[in-house]
Design an enzyme around this catalytic site. Structure first.
Site, PDB file in Angstrom:
ATOM      1  CG  HIS A   1      -0.277   0.179   2.495  1.00 18.10           C
ATOM      2  ND1 HIS A   1      -0.198   1.395   3.103  1.00 18.10           N
ATOM      3  CD2 HIS A   1       0.404  -0.682   3.283  1.00 18.10           C
ATOM      4  CE1 HIS A   1       0.502   1.283   4.229  1.00 18.10           C
ATOM      5  NE2 HIS A   1       0.875   0.026   4.353  1.00 18.10           N
ATOM      6  CB  ALA A   2       0.193   4.783   0.846  1.00 16.42           C
TER       7      ALA A   2
END
Length: 86
Positions: free
Chosen positions: A15-16
């Site tokens: 993810h980020a």
């Protein structure tokens, strides 16, 4: 082109935060690196957004590809680590 298949180690996948850390390392290396999931198209590992489009969860297999074997090994190791725990 050399490649290595590794298992995603980050608790919530790529993810980020892990994507940003990997993309930053690729940018500093200055050589092209791609990531791909099984059956998927390779994406530019220098782009956090492109990494996130893989949808790679913890435990997913990801193939890291680069002409520079040292960079390949470094990025593969990052994918395998739990970058959220660091």
């Amino acid at each position: 082109m050399p490649s290595q298949t590794v298992t995603v180690g980050s608790a919530v996948g790529l993810h980020a935060r892990p994507a940003a850390l990997i993309a930053e390392a690729v940018g500093k290396a200055g050589v092209p690196v791609t990531l791909a999931t099984a059956g998927g198209n390779p994406v530019d590992a220098g782009s956090p957004l492109m990494i996130m489009t893989l949808g790679a969860k913890k435990g997913a297999e990801v193939t890291v590809t680069s002409d520079d074997e040292a960079v390949l090994a470094d990025i593969a190791a990052m994918v395998e680590r739990d970058l959220d725990a660091e």
